[in-house]
Design a protein around this motif. Sequence first.
Motif, PDB file in Angstrom:
ATOM      1  N   GLU A 164      25.791  50.410  50.530  1.00  0.00           N
ATOM      2  CA  GLU A 164      26.170  51.694  51.145  1.00  0.00           C
ATOM      3  C   GLU A 164      26.112  52.847  50.152  1.00  0.00           C
ATOM      4  O   GLU A 164      26.338  53.990  50.517  1.00  0.00           O
ATOM      5  CB  GLU A 164      27.587  51.589  51.721  1.00  0.00           C
ATOM      6  CG  GLU A 164      27.683  50.639  52.901  1.00  0.00           C
ATOM      7  CD  GLU A 164      29.019  49.892  52.912  1.00  0.00           C
ATOM      8  OE1 GLU A 164      30.025  50.497  53.317  1.00  0.00           O
ATOM      9  OE2 GLU A 164      29.040  48.711  52.501  1.00  0.00           O
ATOM     10  N   PHE A 165      25.851  52.542  48.865  1.00  0.00           N
ATOM     11  CA  PHE A 165      25.813  53.613  47.850  1.00  0.00           C
ATOM     12  C   PHE A 165      24.545  54.447  48.002  1.00  0.00           C
ATOM     13  O   PHE A 165      23.471  53.890  48.240  1.00  0.00           O
ATOM     14  CB  PHE A 165      25.796  52.998  46.431  1.00  0.00           C
ATOM     15  CG  PHE A 165      27.153  52.690  45.862  1.00  0.00           C
ATOM     16  CD1 PHE A 165      28.075  51.948  46.573  1.00  0.00           C
ATOM     17  CD2 PHE A 165      27.506  53.136  44.594  1.00  0.00           C
ATOM     18  CE1 PHE A 165      29.321  51.637  46.041  1.00  0.00           C
ATOM     19  CE2 PHE A 165      28.750  52.839  44.051  1.00  0.00           C
ATOM     20  CZ  PHE A 165      29.661  52.094  44.781  1.00  0.00           C
ATOM     21  N   PRO A 166      24.628  55.771  47.841  1.00  0.00           N
ATOM     22  CA  PRO A 166      23.400  56.575  47.789  1.00  0.00           C
ATOM     23  C   PRO A 166      22.660  56.271  46.481  1.00  0.00           C
ATOM     24  O   PRO A 166      23.247  55.738  45.543  1.00  0.00           O
ATOM     25  CB  PRO A 166      23.912  58.017  47.812  1.00  0.00           C
ATOM     26  CG  PRO A 166      25.337  57.956  47.441  1.00  0.00           C
ATOM     27  CD  PRO A 166      25.836  56.574  47.663  1.00  0.00           C
ATOM     28  N   SER A 167      21.384  56.613  46.430  1.00  0.00           N
ATOM     29  CA  SER A 167      20.586  56.156  45.275  1.00  0.00           C
ATOM     30  C   SER A 167      20.649  57.120  44.089  1.00  0.00           C
ATOM     31  O   SER A 167      19.628  57.576  43.602  1.00  0.00           O
ATOM     32  CB  SER A 167      19.138  55.946  45.707  1.00  0.00           C
ATOM     33  OG  SER A 167      18.692  57.145  46.292  1.00  0.00           O
ATOM     34  N   PHE A 168      21.854  57.445  43.639  1.00  0.00           N
ATOM     35  CA  PHE A 168      22.008  58.236  42.431  1.00  0.00           C
ATOM     36  C   PHE A 168      22.290  57.302  41.252  1.00  0.00           C
ATOM     37  O   PHE A 168      22.684  56.149  41.453  1.00  0.00           O
ATOM     38  CB  PHE A 168      23.183  59.222  42.563  1.00  0.00           C
ATOM     39  CG  PHE A 168      22.985  60.252  43.640  1.00  0.00           C
ATOM     40  CD1 PHE A 168      21.953  61.181  43.583  1.00  0.00           C
ATOM     41  CD2 PHE A 168      23.862  60.312  44.731  1.00  0.00           C
ATOM     42  CE1 PHE A 168      21.789  62.128  44.571  1.00  0.00           C
ATOM     43  CE2 PHE A 168      23.701  61.261  45.725  1.00  0.00           C
ATOM     44  CZ  PHE A 168      22.661  62.172  45.651  1.00  0.00           C
ATOM     45  N   GLU A 169      22.113  57.808  40.053  1.00  0.00           N
ATOM     46  CA  GLU A 169      22.461  57.070  38.842  1.00  0.00           C
ATOM     47  C   GLU A 169      23.913  56.588  38.973  1.00  0.00           C
ATOM     48  O   GLU A 169      24.809  57.364  39.319  1.00  0.00           O
ATOM     49  CB  GLU A 169      22.340  58.021  37.652  1.00  0.00           C
ATOM     50  CG  GLU A 169      22.442  57.381  36.324  1.00  0.00           C
ATOM     51  CD  GLU A 169      21.264  56.478  36.002  1.00  0.00           C
ATOM     52  OE1 GLU A 169      21.537  55.340  35.575  1.00  0.00           O
ATOM     53  OE2 GLU A 169      20.091  56.890  36.180  1.00  0.00           O
ATOM     54  N   THR A 170      24.148  55.296  38.721  1.00  0.00           N
ATOM     55  CA  THR A 170      25.505  54.743  38.911  1.00  0.00           C
ATOM     56  C   THR A 170      25.979  54.026  37.649  1.00  0.00           C
ATOM     57  O   THR A 170      25.272  53.170  37.122  1.00  0.00           O
ATOM     58  CB  THR A 170      25.527  53.766  40.107  1.00  0.00           C
ATOM     59  OG1 THR A 170      25.132  54.493  41.278  1.00  0.00           O
ATOM     60  CG2 THR A 170      26.910  53.192  40.349  1.00  0.00           C
ATOM     61  N   ILE A 171      27.172  54.386  37.181  1.00  0.00           N
ATOM     62  CA  ILE A 171      27.740  53.724  35.999  1.00  0.00           C
ATOM     63  C   ILE A 171      28.892  52.843  36.470  1.00  0.00           C
ATOM     64  O   ILE A 171      29.760  53.300  37.226  1.00  0.00           O
ATOM     65  CB  ILE A 171      28.295  54.754  34.990  1.00  0.00           C
ATOM     66  CG1 ILE A 171      27.287  55.876  34.732  1.00  0.00           C
ATOM     67  CG2 ILE A 171      28.687  54.065  33.688  1.00  0.00           C
ATOM     68  CD1 ILE A 171      27.840  56.997  33.846  1.00  0.00           C
ATOM     69  N   LYS A 172      28.888  51.576  35.999  1.00  0.00           N
ATOM     70  CA  LYS A 172      29.964  50.668  36.413  1.00  0.00           C
ATOM     71  C   LYS A 172      30.960  50.474  35.274  1.00  0.00           C
ATOM     72  O   LYS A 172      30.554  50.274  34.129  1.00  0.00           O
ATOM     73  CB  LYS A 172      29.371  49.304  36.787  1.00  0.00           C
ATOM     74  CG  LYS A 172      28.810  49.262  38.189  1.00  0.00           C
ATOM     75  CD  LYS A 172      27.625  48.348  38.314  1.00  0.00           C
ATOM     76  CE  LYS A 172      26.384  49.212  38.470  1.00  0.00           C
ATOM     77  NZ  LYS A 172      25.120  48.561  38.232  1.00  0.00           N
ATOM     78  N   ILE A 173      32.233  50.495  35.610  1.00  0.00           N
ATOM     79  CA  ILE A 173      33.254  50.206  34.604  1.00  0.00           C
ATOM     80  C   ILE A 173      33.981  48.918  35.001  1.00  0.00           C
ATOM     81  O   ILE A 173      33.807  48.429  36.119  1.00  0.00           O
ATOM     82  CB  ILE A 173      34.262  51.378  34.439  1.00  0.00           C
ATOM     83  CG1 ILE A 173      35.035  51.635  35.744  1.00  0.00           C
ATOM     84  CG2 ILE A 173      33.561  52.644  33.991  1.00  0.00           C
ATOM     85  CD1 ILE A 173      36.192  52.613  35.590  1.00  0.00           C
ATOM     86  N   GLY A 174      34.806  48.402  34.082  1.00  0.00           N
ATOM     87  CA  GLY A 174      35.551  47.172  34.369  1.00  0.00           C
ATOM     88  C   GLY A 174      36.722  47.462  35.310  1.00  0.00           C
ATOM     89  O   GLY A 174      36.999  48.609  35.654  1.00  0.00           O
ATOM     90  N   THR A 175      37.430  46.396  35.701  1.00  0.00           N
ATOM     91  CA  THR A 175      38.538  46.575  36.638  1.00  0.00           C
ATOM     92  C   THR A 175      39.882  46.377  35.926  1.00  0.00           C
ATOM     93  O   THR A 175      39.937  45.803  34.833  1.00  0.00           O
ATOM     94  CB  THR A 175      38.435  45.551  37.794  1.00  0.00           C
ATOM     95  OG1 THR A 175      38.500  44.248  37.221  1.00  0.00           O
ATOM     96  CG2 THR A 175      37.154  45.708  38.564  1.00  0.00           C
ATOM     97  N   GLY A 176      40.932  46.856  36.552  1.00  0.00           N
ATOM     98  CA  GLY A 176      42.287  46.632  36.038  1.00  0.00           C
ATOM     99  C   GLY A 176      42.752  47.746  35.108  1.00  0.00           C
ATOM    100  O   GLY A 176      41.941  48.521  34.588  1.00  0.00           O
ATOM    101  N   GLU A 177      44.092  47.787  34.910  1.00  0.00           N
ATOM    102  CA  GLU A 177      44.698  48.852  34.081  1.00  0.00           C
ATOM    103  C   GLU A 177      44.150  48.835  32.649  1.00  0.00           C
ATOM    104  O   GLU A 177      44.111  49.866  31.987  1.00  0.00           O
ATOM    105  CB  GLU A 177      46.226  48.698  34.042  1.00  0.00           C
ATOM    106  CG  GLU A 177      46.937  49.052  35.346  1.00  0.00           C
ATOM    107  CD  GLU A 177      46.822  50.514  35.734  1.00  0.00           C
ATOM    108  OE1 GLU A 177      46.746  51.383  34.843  1.00  0.00           O
ATOM    109  OE2 GLU A 177      46.793  50.796  36.952  1.00  0.00           O
ATOM    110  N   GLY A 178      43.721  47.644  32.167  1.00  0.00           N
ATOM    111  CA  GLY A 178      43.171  47.527  30.823  1.00  0.00           C
ATOM    112  C   GLY A 178      41.880  48.321  30.649  1.00  0.00           C
ATOM    113  O   GLY A 178      41.454  48.590  29.520  1.00  0.00           O
ATOM    114  N   SER A 179      41.229  48.686  31.746  1.00  0.00           N
ATOM    115  CA  SER A 179      40.007  49.498  31.664  1.00  0.00           C
ATOM    116  C   SER A 179      40.311  50.986  31.725  1.00  0.00           C
ATOM    117  O   SER A 179      39.426  51.809  31.502  1.00  0.00           O
ATOM    118  CB  SER A 179      39.084  49.188  32.848  1.00  0.00           C
ATOM    119  OG  SER A 179      38.615  47.895  32.764  1.00  0.00           O
ATOM    120  N   LYS A 180      41.561  51.297  32.057  1.00  0.00           N
ATOM    121  CA  LYS A 180      41.887  52.717  32.252  1.00  0.00           C
ATOM    122  C   LYS A 180      42.315  53.311  30.901  1.00  0.00           C
ATOM    123  O   LYS A 180      43.492  53.615  30.684  1.00  0.00           O
ATOM    124  CB  LYS A 180      43.010  52.815  33.302  1.00  0.00           C
ATOM    125  CG  LYS A 180      43.229  54.204  33.833  1.00  0.00           C
ATOM    126  CD  LYS A 180      44.283  54.172  34.940  1.00  0.00           C
ATOM    127  CE  LYS A 180      44.902  55.516  35.165  1.00  0.00           C
ATOM    128  NZ  LYS A 180      45.908  55.492  36.223  1.00  0.00           N
TER     129      LYS A 180
END
Length: 350
Positions: free
Chosen positions: A48-64
């Motif tokens: 469902e994502f539009p086709s723009f450049e996408t950066i993925k980060i990790g999950t959980g408070e430790g990634s914040k």
Amino acid sequence: VKTIHIKGRTGGSAILIGETMKNLSEHIPSEDVVIITDSNVWDHHRNEFPSFETIKIGTGEGSKTLDTVTALYNRLVQLNADRSTILVGIGGGIVCDITGFVASTYMRGIRFGYVATTLLAQVDASVGGKTGVNFNGYKNMVGVFNQPGFVICDLSLLKTLPKKEIVCGFAEIIKHAAIADPGLFSYLEDNYAQALSLDMDVLENLVYESVKIKASIVSRDEKEKGERRKLNFGHTFGHAIEKTTGASHGEAVSLGMVLASAISVQRGLLSEEDHLKLKTLLANYQLPIHGVLKKESMWDALQKDKKRESNRMHFVLLQGLGRAIIRDIPILDVKEYLEQFSEQQDQDHE
Ligand SMILES: NC(=O)c1ccc[n+]([C@@H]2O[C@H](COP(=O)([O-])OP(=O)(O)OC[C@H]3O[C@@H](n4cnc5c(N)ncnc54)[C@H](O)[C@@H]3O)[C@@H](O)[C@H]2O)c1
């Protein structure tokens, strides 16, 4: 689609409830877009994502953290992102808080918006312009106030969300009803079965009414100098419970609301009957109303609470269901309540 506007000093926000992620491009006034998301949201919804450049980060408070922020700045520099770039965070509260912070600081601030993919993000985290990250183990220690240009609340995304995350969202919706809206409180009482089975009409109404409450409070007090503190109902004890037990945020806030409303009863502000109504509602939404409190470590956590000013603290109480008031309470009184409740909860548990 229903739209709620927030007019803040840091900009205006349009919150679109019932819009779908597929129409995201229509709300972005540029082709120069970078998306930030997390690996779970990407796995479930990449189609469902539009086709723009996408950066993925990790999950959980430790990634914040600032490390993630640095990695994102690096990636934006590599992509030649400049002041015309628009950042879009697609995710829960963690993705929204980080995206907002990166957008607010990269090149002194670029435009940004969110697609909120958790119930908590739709009713709470994406609304109101608080952005930031954790620092040295302290939650949300570094950040800025800045309103996203738009927020899309696509209810259909919630179908892939684990039940325990849905329940966390309910805790904040119940909080909004308890502090500001007896009508929403009754609606929650009447529709818990539908809400728990993710009836889309009921959920949409809950998100809409909830955002309306938060948006109106934020519009009057964007930077939490007064009324916005009401949104901390249940959170003073809640944060301390979250820190000292394995409880999730929603579970901890649920217990925190039970304690804050018990104090309201003791101070003659709330009837026993209304206190019981709140507990019943929380239980119907599968939230805990009893738990073992670790009073010593909770006391430590409470003393470090950043909302504490000198030896008193702003505490949110209920003066009836649907009406919150803020009281300046001596921290030693809070300690006494804590002692009393930890004994009571121990007895309830036996
Ligand atoms: N800025 C604010 O005003 C504000 C208010 C409340 C909370 N917050 C912050 O929000 C954060 C919590 O947000 P949250 O509860 O959304 O947590 P989250 O962002 O960690 O999301 C919860 C989990 O659900 C996953 N997920 C997200 N969307 C999904 C989907 N549609 N389907 C399946 N899985 C999905 C995520 O990957 C994550 O594992 C905290 O860091 C808190 O400090 C901010």
